[in-house]
Structures are given as structure tokens and as C-alpha cells.
Design a protein around this motif. Structure first.
Motif, short mmCIF file in Angstrom:
data_model
loop_
_atom_site.label_atom_id
_atom_site.label_comp_id
_atom_site.label_asym_id
_atom_site.label_seq_id
_atom_site.Cartn_x
_atom_site.Cartn_y
_atom_site.Cartn_z
N TYR A 307 40.58 60.21 -72.10
CA TYR A 307 40.20 59.26 -71.07
C TYR A 307 38.71 58.97 -71.18
O TYR A 307 37.87 59.86 -71.03
N LYS A 308 38.37 57.71 -71.44
CA LYS A 308 36.98 57.30 -71.64
C LYS A 308 36.29 57.13 -70.29
O LYS A 308 36.77 56.43 -69.41
N VAL A 309 35.15 57.79 -70.15
CA VAL A 309 34.30 57.64 -68.98
C VAL A 309 32.90 57.33 -69.49
O VAL A 309 32.12 58.23 -69.82
N GLY A 310 32.60 56.05 -69.57
CA GLY A 310 31.32 55.65 -70.15
C GLY A 310 31.29 55.98 -71.63
O GLY A 310 32.15 55.55 -72.40
N GLU A 311 30.30 56.78 -72.02
CA GLU A 311 30.16 57.14 -73.42
C GLU A 311 30.81 58.48 -73.77
O GLU A 311 30.75 58.92 -74.92
N VAL A 312 31.43 59.12 -72.80
CA VAL A 312 32.06 60.41 -73.05
C VAL A 312 33.58 60.26 -72.90
O VAL A 312 34.08 59.28 -72.32
N THR A 313 34.29 61.24 -73.43
CA THR A 313 35.76 61.24 -73.38
C THR A 313 36.23 62.50 -72.66
O THR A 313 35.86 63.62 -73.04
N LEU A 314 37.04 62.30 -71.62
CA LEU A 314 37.59 63.43 -70.87
C LEU A 314 38.76 64.03 -71.65
O LEU A 314 39.72 63.34 -71.98
N LYS A 315 38.69 65.34 -71.92
CA LYS A 315 39.70 66.02 -72.72
C LYS A 315 40.62 66.93 -71.90
O LYS A 315 41.79 67.08 -72.21
N LYS A 316 40.07 67.54 -70.88
CA LYS A 316 40.85 68.52 -70.12
C LYS A 316 40.37 68.55 -68.68
O LYS A 316 39.18 68.42 -68.39
N VAL A 317 41.34 68.74 -67.78
CA VAL A 317 41.04 68.85 -66.35
C VAL A 317 41.69 70.12 -65.81
O VAL A 317 42.87 70.38 -66.05
N GLU A 318 40.90 70.92 -65.11
CA GLU A 318 41.40 72.13 -64.47
C GLU A 318 41.20 71.99 -62.96
O GLU A 318 40.15 72.34 -62.41
N PRO A 319 42.20 71.43 -62.26
CA PRO A 319 42.03 71.21 -60.81
C PRO A 319 41.90 72.54 -60.07
O PRO A 319 42.44 73.57 -60.47
N GLY A 320 41.19 72.50 -58.99
CA GLY A 320 41.02 73.71 -58.19
C GLY A 320 42.24 73.98 -57.32
O GLY A 320 42.96 73.07 -56.89
N ASP A 321 42.49 75.26 -57.05
CA ASP A 321 43.57 75.64 -56.15
C ASP A 321 43.17 75.32 -54.71
O ASP A 321 41.99 75.16 -54.39
N THR A 322 44.17 75.25 -53.85
CA THR A 322 43.94 74.87 -52.46
C THR A 322 44.55 75.88 -51.51
O THR A 322 45.71 76.29 -51.70
N ILE A 323 43.81 76.26 -50.51
CA ILE A 323 44.32 77.09 -49.42
C ILE A 323 44.23 76.28 -48.14
O ILE A 323 43.22 75.60 -47.90
N ALA A 324 45.30 76.31 -47.35
CA ALA A 324 45.37 75.44 -46.16
C ALA A 324 45.82 76.25 -44.95
O ALA A 324 46.61 77.21 -45.07
N LEU A 325 45.33 75.84 -43.81
CA LEU A 325 45.67 76.49 -42.55
C LEU A 325 45.80 75.42 -41.47
O LEU A 325 45.00 74.49 -41.40
N SER A 326 46.83 75.56 -40.65
CA SER A 326 46.99 74.65 -39.51
C SER A 326 47.49 75.44 -38.32
O SER A 326 48.20 76.44 -38.46
N MET A 327 47.12 74.98 -37.13
CA MET A 327 47.55 75.63 -35.90
C MET A 327 47.55 74.60 -34.78
O MET A 327 46.82 73.61 -34.83
N GLY A 328 48.42 74.84 -33.83
CA GLY A 328 48.50 73.89 -32.72
C GLY A 328 49.38 74.41 -31.62
O GLY A 328 49.88 75.54 -31.64
N VAL A 329 49.62 73.55 -30.64
CA VAL A 329 50.45 73.90 -29.50
C VAL A 329 51.21 72.65 -29.08
O VAL A 329 50.69 71.53 -29.14
#
Length: 413
Positions: A307-329
Motif C-alpha cells: 500500500y503506497k503512502v506517499g513515497e513509502v510502501t506499507l508492508k505490514k500492520v499489527e493492530p493493537g488489542d482492545t480492552i473494553a468495559l461498560s456499566m449502566g443501570v
């Protein structure tokens, strides 16, 4: 004549003497003797001798013994039937004691409506039940950026570039839910997404003001298809806490952000697969129902990109993990209307990117994202088989949409 009279008198004397002797001895006398008169008579049965007959007392005793046994058997059977009836009455009384009353059933329905308004992860379908769930979501976010252009150039002036980006996202989703068991459900979600971005840049020039022409871009298509499995280890009811464990898988079927021309198109998916697990807990506390969820999502890396981004080429993506919390009444305003308020927080760890430039690979990282949302939801029971749920929310951090609106309409099939 005299001789005949003599024989008659002699016979009468003999008969009289024989009769008297038999009477004295207790013998049966019949005249003429029956056994002799009927002996050998055709069609008549000859009675057996007296010693071969069963005495009348023995027959009576045998009959009484059999009747006594039959009476005892009947008494025993009656006692068994009485015990069975008593046991059935006790079971029926215990079952009635365990069955919820009409008020309790109404309260359970209210609790279910409250949790349905809060989210699908808090309730399960019964065994063999199927539900088609349609949902619509709209979100809006606006961002503003300032950049200085012209620094380090031979030009005597510099430019202050102020850009405004407004993004609108519309998502239609269909989910098919099926109850495998009373405490196990499977769900398939298919979203369709439309995005529209409006970008405007204002160049403030020191000597001459100019306004750059605004431009917009959009993107639409299938989103990321997801699968979810819900399991309830402990049956809820009777004021006990309800615990629902879930496992989710999100595919990368949507349009990847690493495979589009960002000048003209927008993505409809995340571009990577992920798997997540969590647990949802709710506890009826009249007249309120507190609830909460905690989950963790693991994202899989994407390699082999070009994937071309300007003059560089993206080769690999390591997405971050996600932790989620919800609460309600939640709270039931009536049997047909419920209301809830909840807070949602999620934290995504830093993603890593591998670029290729000049024949060499470089690794860079972006900042972690922290999003927080507060929302208010309400539900209306439209009929015995369907309800309508609506919620509205506001973002509390820069990494969250500024505003979102959602509606969900489940329908039993």
C-alpha cells in the motif's frame, strides 16, 4: 290266602326292624336305596365314595383363604395408590411453590426488556427459537487540524493551514440469532456501511487571503461480518445475578483501509480479523437493574501488503488489542416502556506499522486510542413478539465520535 298274608306281615316286621336299627346307628336310610336305583342309569354320574369327596368344611376354608389373600392384595394395592397420589400431590405443591407468580413473571419480562434495551449480550433465546434482528446506527465526528506551511523555504511568507473534517457514517445491520440450547445461542451479523467525509481547508496568507475549495469523498459496501456465541453457565431468575459469557469473531470482509485510494474512497471495514471474549453480568435490584460487561479483543496482523503512502510502501500492520468495559443501570417505566443509561470505555493499544523505503524496512508506532461514551437508551414493546430499542450517545474523548444514534428492531421468526 293265609300264606300271602303271612309273607306280607313278615316283610313288614323285617323292614321295621331294619329301619329302627339303622336309625340307632345314625345311618342314612332311603327307600328305595338311591345308589341302587340310580346305579348304572344312563345320563347319571355316579358319586364317588364318601372317603374320596372333599369335605364341605375344607372347601369353605380354602375359599375363605383365597378371599383373604385377594383382600390383602387389594388392600396393599390401595395403599400403593394412596402413596402414589400423596407423592403426586406433594410434587404438585412443590412445583407450584417454585413456579413464579403472575407478578414475578411480569417482573421477569420487564427485566428482560431492560436488558434488551441495554444490549443483545445480556439475554439469550430459548432452545429452538430464532430471531431476526435489524439495527441502524448513525455516527458523526468532526475534527480540526492546524499546520504551518512554508517554513524552511526561500519564500518570504508562510501559510497557516486550518483543515476541517466532518465524517458521517450510516450502518445497516442484519443479525440472525438462534437458540441452540436454553443457555446457548449463536448469532451471525452482516453490516452494510456508508461513509461520507467533508473536508475543507482554509489557507490564511499573511499578505493575501485565499480559500481553498472544499472537497468530499465517500465509500460504501459490505462491512465486517461477525459471529458470536453466547453461553449462560447459571440459570437466571429469582433475583439471582445473570452471567452470560460470549465469544466473538470479526472477519475482514469489509473494504480495507489499506487497499483504497484515500483521496477518493473510504473504507467500510477494519482490514484485519479479530477474536474476542467477555462476560456480561446483570443483577435485579428492585426497582433497578444494574448491568455491566468486560471484554478483551485480540487483533491479528496483516502482512504481505503493498500500500503506497506517499513515497513509502506499507508492508505490514499489527493492530493493537482492545480492552473494553461498560456499566449502566436500567429502569422499567411501565410494562411496555423501559429506560437505561450506561457508560462505555475502551482502550486500544499502540498499533505498529512496517514500511519499506529505499529498499529498507522501518517500523513505526501510533498512539494508543482511548474512547469513552455515555448513552441513554429506551425500549418500547410493540407487541408480544417484538419491541423497538433506541439509544443516543455522546463522545467524551477526542478518539470517539461526537454523536451517535442507534435503533434496533428484533423480530421473532
Amino acid at each position: 290266602m293265609k300264606r300271602r298274608s303271612f309273607f306280607i306281615v313278615l316283610m313288614a316286621v323285617i323292614i321295621s326292624y331294619s329301619t329302627g336299627y339303622a336309625i340307632d346307628k345314625g345311618m342314612s336310610v332311603s327307600f328305595p336305596p338311591e345308589n341302587q336305583s340310580e346305579k348304572g342309569a344312563p345320563g347319571k354320574e355316579v358319586e364317588p365314595p364318601y372317603d374320596e369327596k372333599v369335605s364341605e368344611s375344607e372347601v369353605t376354608q380354602k375359599t375363605l383363604s383365597e378371599e383373604k389373600k385377594e383382600t390383602l392384595n387389594l388392600d396393599e394395592r390401595v395403599r400403593e395408590l394412596e402413596d402414589e397420589i400423596r407423592r403426586m400431590k406433594e410434587e404438585t405443591a412443590a412445583r407450584k411453590a417454585l413456579e413464579p407468580t403472575e407478578d414475578e413473571r411480569i417482573r421477569e419480562e420487564e427485566i428482560r426488556e431492560i436488558l434488551e434495551t441495554s444490549g443483545r449480550q445480556y439475554t439469550l433465546l430459548g432452545k429452538g427459537e430464532m430471531e431476526l434482528d435489524y439495527s441502524f446506527n448513525y455516527s458523526y465526528s468532526a475534527s480540526e487540524g492546524i499546520s504551518i506551511e512554508g517554513i524552511g523555504t526561500p519564500l518570504p511568507e508562510f501559510f497557516i493551514n486550518i483543515s476541517y473534517v466532518k465524517q458521517h457514517t450510516f450502518t445497516h445491520s442484519l443479525a440472525l440469532n438462534y437458540g441452540i440450547l436454553d443457555n446457548l445461542s449463536l448469532s451471525l451479523g452482516v453490516p452494510y456501511t456508508y461513509k461520507y467525509n467533508y473536508e475543507k481547508s482554509q489557507l490564511d496568507i499573511v499578505e493575501d487571503d485565499r480559500e481553498r475549495e472544499a472537497k468530499g469523498k465517500d465509500g460504501s459496501g459490505l462491512g465486517d461480518v461477525s459471529f458470536s456465541l453466547q453461553w449462560q453457565p447459571v440459570k437466571a431468575g429469582g433475583g439471582q445475578s445473570s452471567i452470560v459469557c460470549f465469544l466473538t469473531f470479526k472477519s475482514k470482509t469489509g473494504k480495507s483501509p489499506y487497499d483504497i485510494d484515500t483521496d477518493f474512497d473510504l473504507s467500510t471495514g477494519s482490514g484485519h480479523n479479530s477474536i474476542g471474549a467477555g462476560v456480561s453480568i446483570s443483577k435485579p435490584m428492585d426497582p433497578l437493574v444494574p448491568f455491566g460487561t468486560i471484554s478483551y479483543s485480540k487483533s491479528f496482523y496483516e502482512a504481505g501488503l503493498s500500500y503506497k503512502v506517499g513515497e513509502v510502501t506499507l508492508k505490514k500492520v499489527e493492530p493493537g488489542d482492545t480492552i473494553a468495559l461498560s456499566m449502566g443501570v436500567g429502569y422499567a417505566l411501565s410494562y411496555n416502556v423501559s429506560l437505561n443509561i450506561q457508560y462505555q470505555q475502551s482502550y486500544t493499544f499502540e498499533p505498529d506499522f512496517v514500511y519499506s523505503y529505499g529498499g529498507r524496512l522501518y517500523r513505526t508506532s501510533e498512539e494508543a486510542q482511548n474512547s469513552a461514551v455515555v448513552s441513554i437508551g429506551t425500549g418500547w414493546r410493540l407487541s408480544a413478539s417484538t419491541s423497538l430499542y433506541v439509544d443516543v450517545g455522546f463522545g467524551l474523548t477526542p478518539d470517539t465520535q461526537d454523536f451517535f444514534l442507534g435503533a434496533r428492531w428484533p423480530l421473532e421468526i
